[in-house]
Enzyme design. Structure first.
Site, PDB file in Angstrom:
ATOM      1  N   GLY A  23       0.833  -1.198   0.000  1.00 33.80           N
ATOM      2  CA  GLY A  23       0.000   0.000   0.000  1.00 33.80           C
ATOM      3  C   GLY A  23       0.864   1.243   0.000  1.00 33.80           C
ATOM      4  CB  CYS A  50       5.465  -3.919   0.371  1.00 32.56           C
ATOM      5  SG  CYS A  50       6.344  -2.353   0.107  1.00 32.56           S
ATOM      6  CE1 TYR A  51       1.010   1.305   5.461  1.00 35.34           C
ATOM      7  CE2 TYR A  51      -0.399  -0.611   5.785  1.00 35.34           C
ATOM      8  CZ  TYR A  51      -0.060   0.689   6.104  1.00 35.34           C
ATOM      9  OH  TYR A  51      -0.769   1.368   7.062  1.00 35.34           O
ATOM     10  CG  HIS A 144       5.705  -5.375  -4.327  1.00 36.99           C
ATOM     11  ND1 HIS A 144       4.401  -5.210  -3.925  1.00 36.99           N
ATOM     12  CD2 HIS A 144       6.388  -4.310  -3.834  1.00 36.99           C
ATOM     13  CE1 HIS A 144       4.289  -4.087  -3.232  1.00 36.99           C
ATOM     14  NE2 HIS A 144       5.481  -3.523  -3.164  1.00 36.99           N
ATOM     15  CD  GLU A 146       2.595  -7.969  -5.406  1.00 37.29           C
ATOM     16  OE1 GLU A 146       2.392  -6.755  -5.189  1.00 37.29           O
ATOM     17  OE2 GLU A 146       3.414  -8.638  -4.745  1.00 37.29           O
ATOM     18  CG  ASP A 203      -7.606  -5.361 -21.666  1.00 38.33           C
ATOM     19  OD1 ASP A 203      -6.977  -6.425 -21.755  1.00 38.33           O
ATOM     20  OD2 ASP A 203      -7.110  -4.316 -21.220  1.00 38.33           O
ATOM     21  NE  ARG A 272      -5.347   9.463 -17.385  1.00 39.18           N
ATOM     22  CZ  ARG A 272      -4.288   9.486 -16.602  1.00 39.18           C
ATOM     23  NH1 ARG A 272      -4.413   9.894 -15.366  1.00 39.18           N
ATOM     24  NH2 ARG A 272      -3.107   9.104 -17.038  1.00 39.18           N
ATOM     25  CE  LYS A 349      -3.423  -5.727 -20.979  1.00 37.38           C
ATOM     26  NZ  LYS A 349      -4.480  -4.968 -21.693  1.00 37.38           N
TER      27      LYS A 349
END
Length: 493
Positions: A23, A50-51, A144, A146, A203, A272, A349
């Protein structure tokens, strides 16, 4: 997946194990989110990332502080073995090399190991990069696992989930397809029609194909030409979806509407929101037309939202800050009449590409580089005008064309050209020129949560640069971006 602020008393089932994610906060900050201390009383394995690791340390001694040096990107992790300790201590790094590459992204770090913990891994900047409790399966890691750029990450997570937590490995993409089609059919019902946003990217195409498999011709794909698409984009998408995949597709030319609203706007978040909101307005108009045609109100809007989009688009007290709003996950019109249906929102993805292959989508489309919803508008670092769009569009086309000619398109996860509206001095035809700059970006990644820049051959870059400055009017310099993610995002804006 639950927010870190959830109360354990409110969970009606007992998990097999728990992972505290990373985080953006500092655990010692006054407004930092913290887990319910009762989580440690569940008696299940816990892994803090991590966090999440710092949260474990904070709950058990508060030995967390700002590091002298921040650490973003690749690091060498040294694994420490403890044959004299309980078997669970070494279980997390079982089968992983003693020295291995990992991906770091942190400014804070532990100043000491909490009571009862021993070091199981370290790096040059993080002496306590991996911790394990001596008596119970409670672990913390500073890196990390992941993300794509931690090669041992999959093995580490498997060690935790399968070997330590004894979870079963029974999930398959084939099972996902059947379950998701059944879920869509239950949600939509036997007669309702669905409108879908498609862009030609993997996607939205996979989402559209999945929806078509579920409800057939009751799904209506809409491609909005927003004026900031790639060169020949609309024609190519129409040919692919209508003729090859047999999906109902309507192309709506709203380019003038979008470009008019973008006139004079430079702030990326405003771009955006303008584009996202205008998209919804166009979709709602098209939905009303289809309602009149079929005599039944259209309630649902399909979007190809992925899990990284969810993580980076929603901010609440816990897992993430808002990094981007252009996926419309959190920035849609407040009065939007259509309900969202997002069948891919729990996938990454690489999983979407596997899904697309199983659904029979052509390989060249499955492996097509991503293209953001706001298109070239967020690849122009300034006001979006038809002239600026044309410069960025042609430069991008040259770059991608040369990548394909070189046979390296599949080695690169995403590549594009961005227009930097700063003017630089150049020489063209023995005359002084004062023109803009094109920045090229090409990255390698699998999950798009982290990314590294692609190491082109110098001759290739020289050739691409030469083509762009010679063929694109208004450009006199070409730069190549060598930033990693983090700290840089893949897109410029």
């Amino acid at each position: 997946m639950l927010p870190c602020t959830v109360k354990i008393a409110d969970i009606t089932w007992k998990p097999k194990a728990i992972i505290f994610s990373g985080g953006p906060y500092s655990v010692y900050a006054p407004d930092a989110p913290h887990v319910d201390p009762a989580v440690f009383d569940l008696g299940v394995p816990i892994l803090g990332i991590c966090y999440g690791m710092q949260e474990i340390a904070w709950q058990r001694g508060k030995n967390v502080a700002a590091g002298d040096k921040r650490e973003f990107g690749n690091a060498i992790l040294h694994v420490e073995r403890h044959a004299d300790k309980a078997p669970h201590v070494d279980a997390l790094f079982e089968g992983i090399d003693i020295d291995t590459n990992v991906w770091m992204s942190h400014g804070d770090k532990l100043s000491a190991a909490p009571p009862g913990f021993i070091t199981i891994a370290s790096s040059s900047n993080a002496p306590w990069a991996g911790l394990a409790h001596e008596e119970i399966p409670l672990y913390g890691i500073q890196f990390h696992p992941e993300v794509t750029h931690t090669p041992c990450g999959r093995q580490l997570l498997e060690n935790f989930a399968v070997k330590i937590a004894n979870c079963r490995q029974n999930w398959t993409m084939e099972e996902f397809i059947s379950k998701e089609i059944n879920r869509i059919q239950r949600v939509i019902g036997p007669t309702s029609h669905v409108i879908g946003a498609v862009s030609g990217g993997v996607d939205s195409t996979v989402a559209a194909k999945l929806m078509h498999e579920a409800i057939g011709d009751r799904f209506h794909a809409i491609l909005v030409d927003n004026g900031v698409m790639r060169l020949n984009e609309c024609q190519e998408v129409e040919a692919t979806l209508n003729h090859h995949l047999k999906i109902n597709l309507t192309v709506v030319d709203a380019s003038e509407e979008f470009l008019t609203k973008l006139s004079g706007v430079e702030d990326p978040e405003k771009k955006r929101k303008i584009i996202g909101n205008t998209f919804i307005e166009v979709f709602q108009r098209e939905a009303e037309k289809l309602t009149a045609t079929h005599g039944q109100a259209i309630e649902y809007l399909l979007q190809g939202t992925l899990y990284p989009d969810v993580i980076e688009s929603i901010s609440f007290k816990g897992p993430s800050q808002t990094i981007k709003t252009h996926h419309n996950v959190g920035g849609l019109l407040e009065n939007m009449k259509l309900k969202l249906i997002e069948p891919l929102r729990e996938l990454f993805k690489d999983e979407v590409r596997k899904l697309g292959t199983l659904l029979g989508i052509p390989e060249d489309l499955v492996w097509r580089h991503p293209f953001p919803g706001p298109g070239i508008a967020i690849r122009i670092l300034g006001e979006v005008t038809p002239e600026q769009v044309q410069i960025a569009r042609v430069a991008d086309h040259i770059f991608i064309e040369e990548i394909k000619k070189a046979g390296i398109y599949r080695q690169i996860s995403q590549a594009f050209a961005a227009l930097i509206p700063t003017r630089a001095v150049g020489v063209k035809g023995d005359q002084r020129s004062y023109e803009q700059i094109i920045a090229l970006r090409a990255v390698t990644t699998t999950d798009f949560m982290t990314a590294d820049w692609y190491d082109f051959d110098a001759k290739f870059l020289k050739h691409v640069s030469s083509r762009i400055v010679n063929e694109v009017s208004g450009v006199c310099r070409v730069l190549y971006d060598v930033s990693q993610k983090p700290p840089g995002t893949i897109e410029f804006l």
